[in-house]
Design a protein around this motif. Structure first.
Motif, PDB file in Angstrom:
ATOM      1  N   GLN A 141      77.481  38.856  82.674  1.00 29.75           N
ATOM      2  CA  GLN A 141      78.984  38.557  83.121  1.00 29.75           C
ATOM      3  C   GLN A 141      79.499  39.224  84.382  1.00 29.75           C
ATOM      4  O   GLN A 141      80.747  39.130  84.366  1.00 29.75           O
ATOM      5  CB  GLN A 141      79.913  38.971  81.740  1.00 29.75           C
ATOM      6  N   GLY A 142      78.824  39.814  84.863  1.00 34.64           N
ATOM      7  CA  GLY A 142      79.214  40.521  86.152  1.00 34.64           C
ATOM      8  C   GLY A 142      79.993  41.726  85.871  1.00 34.64           C
ATOM      9  O   GLY A 142      80.460  42.525  86.899  1.00 34.64           O
ATOM     10  N   PHE A 176      69.816  44.781  93.787  1.00 36.58           N
ATOM     11  CA  PHE A 176      70.669  45.657  93.091  1.00 36.58           C
ATOM     12  C   PHE A 176      71.686  44.873  92.115  1.00 36.58           C
ATOM     13  O   PHE A 176      72.115  45.463  91.292  1.00 36.58           O
ATOM     14  CB  PHE A 176      71.290  46.590  94.041  1.00 36.58           C
ATOM     15  N   SER A 177      72.157  43.727  92.531  1.00 39.40           N
ATOM     16  CA  SER A 177      73.004  43.107  91.717  1.00 39.40           C
ATOM     17  C   SER A 177      72.486  42.858  90.270  1.00 39.40           C
ATOM     18  O   SER A 177      73.010  42.889  89.121  1.00 39.40           O
ATOM     19  CB  SER A 177      73.477  41.734  92.243  1.00 39.40           C
ATOM     20  N   PHE A 178      70.962  42.384  90.225  1.00 39.98           N
ATOM     21  CA  PHE A 178      70.611  42.266  89.011  1.00 39.98           C
ATOM     22  C   PHE A 178      70.182  43.559  88.200  1.00 39.98           C
ATOM     23  O   PHE A 178      69.960  43.549  87.116  1.00 39.98           O
ATOM     24  CB  PHE A 178      69.339  41.430  89.008  1.00 39.98           C
ATOM     25  N   PRO A 207      75.629  38.772  87.990  1.00 46.38           N
ATOM     26  CA  PRO A 207      75.548  39.987  88.760  1.00 46.38           C
ATOM     27  C   PRO A 207      75.831  39.878  90.128  1.00 46.38           C
ATOM     28  O   PRO A 207      76.264  40.825  90.328  1.00 46.38           O
ATOM     29  CB  PRO A 207      73.968  40.097  88.305  1.00 46.38           C
ATOM     30  N   ILE A 208      75.655  38.832  90.695  1.00 44.82           N
ATOM     31  CA  ILE A 208      75.818  38.611  92.112  1.00 44.82           C
ATOM     32  C   ILE A 208      77.411  38.672  92.376  1.00 44.82           C
ATOM     33  O   ILE A 208      77.675  39.372  93.361  1.00 44.82           O
ATOM     34  CB  ILE A 208      75.260  37.375  92.649  1.00 44.82           C
ATOM     35  N   ARG A 209      78.280  37.964  91.692  1.00 44.13           N
ATOM     36  CA  ARG A 209      79.617  38.040  91.819  1.00 44.13           C
ATOM     37  C   ARG A 209      80.275  39.707  91.697  1.00 44.13           C
ATOM     38  O   ARG A 209      81.164  39.963  92.323  1.00 44.13           O
ATOM     39  CB  ARG A 209      80.288  37.189  90.936  1.00 44.13           C
ATOM     40  N   GLY A 210      79.347  40.119  90.618  1.00 40.93           N
ATOM     41  CA  GLY A 210      79.894  41.579  90.133  1.00 40.93           C
ATOM     42  C   GLY A 210      79.839  42.396  91.207  1.00 40.93           C
ATOM     43  O   GLY A 210      80.665  43.075  91.728  1.00 40.93           O
ATOM     44  N   LEU A 211      78.635  42.343  91.868  1.00 43.14           N
ATOM     45  CA  LEU A 211      78.182  43.375  92.933  1.00 43.14           C
ATOM     46  C   LEU A 211      79.045  43.025  94.388  1.00 43.14           C
ATOM     47  O   LEU A 211      79.580  43.996  94.805  1.00 43.14           O
ATOM     48  CB  LEU A 211      76.929  43.425  93.448  1.00 43.14           C
ATOM     49  N   TRP A 212      79.282  41.635  94.504  1.00 42.89           N
ATOM     50  CA  TRP A 212      80.220  41.321  95.677  1.00 42.89           C
ATOM     51  C   TRP A 212      81.548  41.776  95.407  1.00 42.89           C
ATOM     52  O   TRP A 212      82.453  42.108  96.306  1.00 42.89           O
ATOM     53  CB  TRP A 212      79.940  39.806  95.686  1.00 42.89           C
ATOM     54  N   ARG A 213      82.397  41.481  94.291  1.00 36.41           N
ATOM     55  CA  ARG A 213      83.509  41.994  93.870  1.00 36.41           C
ATOM     56  C   ARG A 213      83.587  43.591  94.107  1.00 36.41           C
ATOM     57  O   ARG A 213      84.723  44.005  94.616  1.00 36.41           O
ATOM     58  CB  ARG A 213      83.921  41.689  92.497  1.00 36.41           C
ATOM     59  N   ASP A 214      82.634  44.163  93.942  1.00 36.47           N
ATOM     60  CA  ASP A 214      82.854  45.779  94.208  1.00 36.47           C
ATOM     61  C   ASP A 214      82.575  46.211  95.638  1.00 36.47           C
ATOM     62  O   ASP A 214      82.855  47.568  95.740  1.00 36.47           O
ATOM     63  CB  ASP A 214      81.959  46.404  92.907  1.00 36.47           C
TER      64      ASP A 214
END
Length: 63
Positions: free
Chosen positions: A55-56, A47-49, A3-10
């Motif tokens: 899987q992000g 917010f990421s979680f 989740p952290i990587r997904g939010l950072w990516r976006d």
């Protein structure tokens, strides 16, 4: 970590802008505003979680 990587990516650019603005205001006005950086980190993790799965990937609409 997904989740952290997904939010950072976006939203990496938005968090960089927030950090730059906080540092600029801290330099110009008062160093007290630096306390916002750890607060932003907590908000980021929250917010990421809430919005991303393991899987992000964005969970989409929660309703």
């Amino acid at each position: 970590m997904g989740p952290i990587r997904g939010l950072w990516r976006d939203t990496w650019w938005l968090w960089c802008v927030f950090t730059a603005l906080v540092l600029a205001v801290s330099y110009a006005v008062t160093p007290f505003f630096v306390i916002l950086i750890p607060i932003f980190a907590i908000v980021f993790v929250y917010f990421s979680f809430m919005r991303y799965d393991d899987q992000g990937r964005n969970k989409g609409d929660l309703m």
